[in-house]
Design a protein around this motif. Sequence first.
Motif, PDB file in Angstrom:
ATOM      1  N   GLU A  45       3.781  50.188 -43.218  1.00  0.00           N
ATOM      2  CA  GLU A  45       2.919  50.718 -41.666  1.00  0.00           C
ATOM      3  C   GLU A  45       1.947  49.329 -41.401  1.00  0.00           C
ATOM      4  N   ILE A  46       2.748  49.386 -39.764  1.00  0.00           N
ATOM      5  CA  ILE A  46       1.947  48.259 -39.243  1.00  0.00           C
ATOM      6  C   ILE A  46       1.047  49.023 -37.892  1.00  0.00           C
ATOM      7  N   ILE A  47      -0.111  48.397 -38.071  1.00  0.00           N
ATOM      8  CA  ILE A  47      -1.169  48.995 -37.177  1.00  0.00           C
ATOM      9  C   ILE A  47      -0.652  48.322 -35.678  1.00  0.00           C
ATOM     10  N   LEU A  48      -0.357  49.049 -34.633  1.00  0.00           N
ATOM     11  CA  LEU A  48      -0.225  48.837 -33.112  1.00  0.00           C
ATOM     12  C   LEU A  48      -1.737  48.362 -32.328  1.00  0.00           C
ATOM     13  N   ALA A  49      -1.734  48.099 -31.801  1.00  0.00           N
ATOM     14  CA  ALA A  49      -3.047  47.637 -30.983  1.00  0.00           C
ATOM     15  C   ALA A  49      -3.249  47.584 -29.437  1.00  0.00           C
ATOM     16  N   ILE A 115       2.771  52.643 -37.481  1.00  0.00           N
ATOM     17  CA  ILE A 115       4.264  52.957 -37.265  1.00  0.00           C
ATOM     18  C   ILE A 115       5.058  52.288 -38.040  1.00  0.00           C
ATOM     19  N   LYS A 116       5.124  53.695 -38.907  1.00  0.00           N
ATOM     20  CA  LYS A 116       6.518  53.446 -40.536  1.00  0.00           C
ATOM     21  C   LYS A 116       7.277  53.103 -40.086  1.00  0.00           C
ATOM     22  N   VAL A 117       7.575  51.979 -40.998  1.00  0.00           N
ATOM     23  CA  VAL A 117       9.297  51.145 -41.582  1.00  0.00           C
ATOM     24  C   VAL A 117       9.564  51.515 -42.357  1.00  0.00           C
ATOM     25  N   PRO A 118      11.309  52.020 -42.126  1.00  0.00           N
ATOM     26  CA  PRO A 118      12.095  52.282 -43.028  1.00  0.00           C
ATOM     27  C   PRO A 118      11.844  50.940 -44.121  1.00  0.00           C
TER      28      PRO A 118
END
Length: 278
Positions: A45-49, A115-118
């Motif tokens: 899981e990515i956290i974008l800002a 963002i969920k990464v596959p």
Amino acid sequence: MKKAIYISVILLFMISVMAFAKSKGKSNVFAKLYSDKSEISAGDEIILAVEFKINKHWHIYWENPGDAGMATILEFTLPEGFEAGKVLYPYPEKFKTEGLTSYGYKNKTVLFTKIKVPNNLKINSDYKIKVKALWLECKDVCIPGETELEMKFKAIAKSKTPKNNSFTNDFRKIPKSVSGLVSKIQILGQSAKIELKFPDYFEHSSLNFLIYPLNQAIFVHSQKPKITKDKSKFFIELDFDPFKVELPEKFEFVLVLDDKNAKIIDSKSIYFNVNSRN
């Protein structure tokens, strides 16, 4: 009728000003994209800002802009299999101009998205995420702004867990749900009465808050909510906008807390919702 005509005139004025101002090509808002990690692995899981720096005396808008304005929006272009969550907005400030009340940000704000990464990443490949940001920047005039941002992420076997996110303090401004908060709502003709019972772990003697409605075009924003207390319960009465079309199935709100209770839950604000037929 007078209010409808007045707002229409204001909006027409804003549109004409925006068309003029946009032709100058000068922005008073500057956006930057960053993340809690630059390398990703399957299932991450990515956290974008997206950070917005706003020139002095200018402001942009919250997801509910209030009586006038336009919500700040993020649009994502993702690699195949990636999934974006909802945009997370910090709690806003209140602005009053010419009898209109709006909600937004000045100086600086940061919007977040998870963002969920596959699971089917190709190791050592680069994955690009693009974000289009759109906003309305206002002072004496209003100017629509937009920019396109992007970041590349390297796929590796196992990514590292971020230790110190540079945006930790900004993320604390995102409203959080708290366990034990009980909410009810009663429709009273042209107003709504919300009943809130806070959990026992709150400091009730010093409890104080501001309330911001998330639903657009439902409440009168220029009027101060009527807040009363009876023992451990708070009652908040909000007037409906006389021009509302219909009531939502779910009312959504953000509470901005006093410093003592914010420290207890490690967040300055709370999100809660209540069904209109509870």
